[in-house]
Motif scaffolding. Structure first.
Motif, PDB file in Angstrom:
ATOM      1  N   PRO A 163       0.797  -1.226   0.000  1.00 21.44           N
ATOM      2  CA  PRO A 163       0.000   0.000   0.000  1.00 21.44           C
ATOM      3  C   PRO A 163       0.833   1.281   0.000  1.00 21.44           C
ATOM      4  O   PRO A 163       0.478   2.247  -0.672  1.00 21.44           O
ATOM      5  N   PHE A 164       1.928   1.311   0.731  1.00 21.48           N
ATOM      6  CA  PHE A 164       2.751   2.528   0.759  1.00 21.48           C
ATOM      7  C   PHE A 164       3.338   2.814  -0.618  1.00 21.48           C
ATOM      8  O   PHE A 164       3.420   3.962  -1.044  1.00 21.48           O
ATOM      9  N   ARG A 165       3.748   1.768  -1.323  1.00 18.50           N
ATOM     10  CA  ARG A 165       4.308   1.965  -2.663  1.00 18.50           C
ATOM     11  C   ARG A 165       3.231   2.420  -3.646  1.00 18.50           C
ATOM     12  O   ARG A 165       3.481   3.267  -4.499  1.00 18.50           O
ATOM     13  N   ILE A 166       2.039   1.861  -3.527  1.00 18.47           N
ATOM     14  CA  ILE A 166       0.945   2.258  -4.410  1.00 18.47           C
ATOM     15  C   ILE A 166       0.592   3.717  -4.180  1.00 18.47           C
ATOM     16  O   ILE A 166       0.474   4.508  -5.130  1.00 18.47           O
ATOM     17  N   VAL A 167       0.422   4.104  -2.916  1.00 24.81           N
ATOM     18  CA  VAL A 167       0.100   5.497  -2.589  1.00 24.81           C
ATOM     19  C   VAL A 167       1.232   6.411  -3.044  1.00 24.81           C
ATOM     20  O   VAL A 167       0.991   7.492  -3.594  1.00 24.81           O
ATOM     21  N   GLY A 168       2.464   5.997  -2.844  1.00 27.96           N
ATOM     22  CA  GLY A 168       3.603   6.803  -3.266  1.00 27.96           C
ATOM     23  C   GLY A 168       3.620   7.030  -4.761  1.00 27.96           C
ATOM     24  O   GLY A 168       3.852   8.152  -5.231  1.00 27.96           O
ATOM     25  N   LEU A 169       3.358   5.985  -5.530  1.00 27.66           N
ATOM     26  CA  LEU A 169       3.332   6.139  -6.990  1.00 27.66           C
ATOM     27  C   LEU A 169       2.191   7.034  -7.443  1.00 27.66           C
ATOM     28  O   LEU A 169       2.350   7.845  -8.358  1.00 27.66           O
ATOM     29  N   VAL A 170       1.027   6.921  -6.792  1.00 29.88           N
ATOM     30  CA  VAL A 170      -0.100   7.789  -7.137  1.00 29.88           C
ATOM     31  C   VAL A 170       0.236   9.242  -6.824  1.00 29.88           C
ATOM     32  O   VAL A 170      -0.065  10.143  -7.616  1.00 29.88           O
ATOM     33  N   LEU A 171       0.877   9.487  -5.687  1.00 26.62           N
ATOM     34  CA  LEU A 171       1.250  10.861  -5.333  1.00 26.62           C
ATOM     35  C   LEU A 171       2.287  11.431  -6.300  1.00 26.62           C
ATOM     36  O   LEU A 171       2.206  12.605  -6.679  1.00 26.62           O
ATOM     37  N   ILE A 172       3.247  10.623  -6.686  1.00 22.00           N
ATOM     38  CA  ILE A 172       4.250  11.091  -7.653  1.00 22.00           C
ATOM     39  C   ILE A 172       3.582  11.405  -8.991  1.00 22.00           C
ATOM     40  O   ILE A 172       3.865  12.436  -9.603  1.00 22.00           O
ATOM     41  N   LEU A 173       2.689  10.531  -9.427  1.00 21.83           N
ATOM     42  CA  LEU A 173       1.971  10.781 -10.675  1.00 21.83           C
ATOM     43  C   LEU A 173       1.134  12.054 -10.572  1.00 21.83           C
ATOM     44  O   LEU A 173       1.108  12.867 -11.504  1.00 21.83           O
ATOM     45  N   ALA A 174       0.471  12.263  -9.438  1.00 20.69           N
ATOM     46  CA  ALA A 174      -0.319  13.480  -9.243  1.00 20.69           C
ATOM     47  C   ALA A 174       0.582  14.715  -9.275  1.00 20.69           C
ATOM     48  O   ALA A 174       0.214  15.750  -9.847  1.00 20.69           O
ATOM     49  N   GLY A 175       1.766  14.622  -8.691  1.00 17.23           N
ATOM     50  CA  GLY A 175       2.707  15.740  -8.723  1.00 17.23           C
ATOM     51  C   GLY A 175       3.150  16.064 -10.136  1.00 17.23           C
ATOM     52  O   GLY A 175       3.273  17.238 -10.514  1.00 17.23           O
ATOM     53  N   ILE A 176       3.374  15.038 -10.949  1.00 14.08           N
ATOM     54  CA  ILE A 176       3.770  15.258 -12.342  1.00 14.08           C
ATOM     55  C   ILE A 176       2.625  15.911 -13.120  1.00 14.08           C
ATOM     56  O   ILE A 176       2.842  16.828 -13.919  1.00 14.08           O
ATOM     57  N   VAL A 177       1.391  15.458 -12.870  1.00  9.81           N
ATOM     58  CA  VAL A 177       0.235  16.053 -13.542  1.00  9.81           C
ATOM     59  C   VAL A 177       0.067  17.508 -13.132  1.00  9.81           C
ATOM     60  O   VAL A 177      -0.157  18.383 -13.978  1.00  9.81           O
ATOM     61  N   VAL A 178       0.188  17.807 -11.843  1.00 10.75           N
ATOM     62  CA  VAL A 178       0.070  19.188 -11.370  1.00 10.75           C
ATOM     63  C   VAL A 178       1.168  20.047 -11.995  1.00 10.75           C
ATOM     64  O   VAL A 178       0.915  21.184 -12.410  1.00 10.75           O
ATOM     65  N   ALA A 179       2.374  19.522 -12.087  1.00 12.47           N
ATOM     66  CA  ALA A 179       3.463  20.280 -12.711  1.00 12.47           C
ATOM     67  C   ALA A 179       3.158  20.543 -14.182  1.00 12.47           C
ATOM     68  O   ALA A 179       3.399  21.656 -14.682  1.00 12.47           O
ATOM     69  N   GLY A 180       2.614  19.571 -14.881  1.00 11.74           N
ATOM     70  CA  GLY A 180       2.255  19.763 -16.283  1.00 11.74           C
ATOM     71  C   GLY A 180       1.167  20.804 -16.464  1.00 11.74           C
ATOM     72  O   GLY A 180       1.248  21.671 -17.344  1.00 11.74           O
ATOM     73  N   VAL A 181       0.140  20.729 -15.629  1.00 14.75           N
ATOM     74  CA  VAL A 181      -0.941  21.715 -15.696  1.00 14.75           C
ATOM     75  C   VAL A 181      -0.413  23.106 -15.369  1.00 14.75           C
ATOM     76  O   VAL A 181      -0.764  24.087 -16.033  1.00 14.75           O
ATOM     77  N   THR A 182       0.446  23.208 -14.389  1.00 16.52           N
ATOM     78  CA  THR A 182       1.031  24.502 -14.020  1.00 16.52           C
ATOM     79  C   THR A 182       1.857  25.054 -15.170  1.00 16.52           C
ATOM     80  O   THR A 182       1.779  26.254 -15.475  1.00 16.52           O
ATOM     81  N   LEU A 183       2.619  24.204 -15.822  1.00 15.50           N
ATOM     82  CA  LEU A 183       3.433  24.652 -16.946  1.00 15.50           C
ATOM     83  C   LEU A 183       2.561  25.165 -18.092  1.00 15.50           C
ATOM     84  O   LEU A 183       2.837  26.225 -18.659  1.00 15.50           O
ATOM     85  N   VAL A 184       1.496  24.440 -18.389  1.00 18.26           N
ATOM     86  CA  VAL A 184       0.596  24.874 -19.468  1.00 18.26           C
ATOM     87  C   VAL A 184      -0.067  26.192 -19.104  1.00 18.26           C
ATOM     88  O   VAL A 184      -0.142  27.111 -19.919  1.00 18.26           O
ATOM     89  N   ARG A 185      -0.553  26.313 -17.881  1.00 22.59           N
ATOM     90  CA  ARG A 185      -1.195  27.565 -17.447  1.00 22.59           C
ATOM     91  C   ARG A 185      -0.211  28.726 -17.454  1.00 22.59           C
ATOM     92  O   ARG A 185      -0.571  29.847 -17.797  1.00 22.59           O
ATOM     93  N   GLN A 186       1.008  28.465 -17.075  1.00 22.90           N
ATOM     94  CA  GLN A 186       2.019  29.510 -17.028  1.00 22.90           C
ATOM     95  C   GLN A 186       2.339  29.998 -18.442  1.00 22.90           C
ATOM     96  O   GLN A 186       2.514  31.188 -18.669  1.00 22.90           O
ATOM     97  N   ARG A 187       2.383  29.098 -19.406  1.00 21.67           N
ATOM     98  CA  ARG A 187       2.698  29.488 -20.784  1.00 21.67           C
ATOM     99  C   ARG A 187       1.536  30.198 -21.457  1.00 21.67           C
ATOM    100  O   ARG A 187       1.742  31.028 -22.328  1.00 21.67           O
ATOM    101  N   ARG A 188       0.317  29.824 -21.085  1.00 24.77           N
ATOM    102  CA  ARG A 188      -0.843  30.462 -21.683  1.00 24.77           C
ATOM    103  C   ARG A 188      -1.104  31.842 -21.110  1.00 24.77           C
ATOM    104  O   ARG A 188      -1.791  32.643 -21.739  1.00 24.77           O
ATOM    105  N   GLY A 189      -0.627  32.128 -19.944  1.00 21.94           N
ATOM    106  CA  GLY A 189      -0.855  33.436 -19.341  1.00 21.94           C
ATOM    107  C   GLY A 189      -2.108  33.433 -18.475  1.00 21.94           C
ATOM    108  O   GLY A 189      -2.859  32.471 -18.422  1.00 21.94           O
ATOM    109  N   PRO A 190      -2.369  34.553 -17.803  1.00 18.24           N
ATOM    110  CA  PRO A 190      -3.482  34.617 -16.859  1.00 18.24           C
ATOM    111  C   PRO A 190      -4.851  34.586 -17.511  1.00 18.24           C
ATOM    112  O   PRO A 190      -5.812  34.171 -16.915  1.00 18.24           O
ATOM    113  N   SER A 191      -5.002  35.010 -18.766  1.00 19.77           N
ATOM    114  CA  SER A 191      -6.315  35.067 -19.397  1.00 19.77           C
ATOM    115  C   SER A 191      -6.734  33.732 -19.985  1.00 19.77           C
ATOM    116  O   SER A 191      -7.875  33.572 -20.395  1.00 19.77           O
ATOM    117  N   GLY A 192      -5.831  32.788 -20.100  1.00 24.63           N
ATOM    118  CA  GLY A 192      -6.164  31.497 -20.662  1.00 24.63           C
ATOM    119  C   GLY A 192      -5.857  31.398 -22.148  1.00 24.63           C
ATOM    120  O   GLY A 192      -5.949  30.328 -22.715  1.00 24.63           O
TER     121      GLY A 192
END
Length: 101
Positions: free
Chosen positions: A68-97
């Protein structure tokens, strides 16, 4: 400010995920049996002694069960990568979208 929070959240998710993987308990230790007594037929790789049937069953159960700890850890790492990707896209698009010039 919003992009900075996104990077912080992504980093925290990845770090917590790595910690969760590292906190996974290891397999149980093999219990040695005295010479001449019934054993499982397997030997402990660290000490080289024969291990009991009960000890072998515990080790086999640990190896075949989900971690269970490894499963939760992998899910959290994947979520962190997704959040980083979304942040990068939002940052490149600017505040207006819309795409940045």
């Amino acid at each position: 400010m919003r992009a900075q929070r996104g990077w912080i959240v992504a980093a925290v998710l990845v770090v917590v995920g790595v910690l969760a993987i590292l906190l996974q308990p290891g397999p149980p230790d093999g219990e040695c049996v005295p010479d001449g007594t019934p054993s499982s037929g397997f030997t402990d790789s660290d000490s080289g002694c024969a291990i009991s049937q009960e000890s072998y069953e515990e080790i086999a159960d640990y190896n075949s069960s989900p971690k269970p700890f490894r499963i939760v850890g992998l899910v959290l790492i994947l979520a962190g990568i997704v959040v980083a990707g979304v942040t990068l896209v939002r940052q490149r698009r600017g505040p207006s979208g819309s795409p940045a010039p």
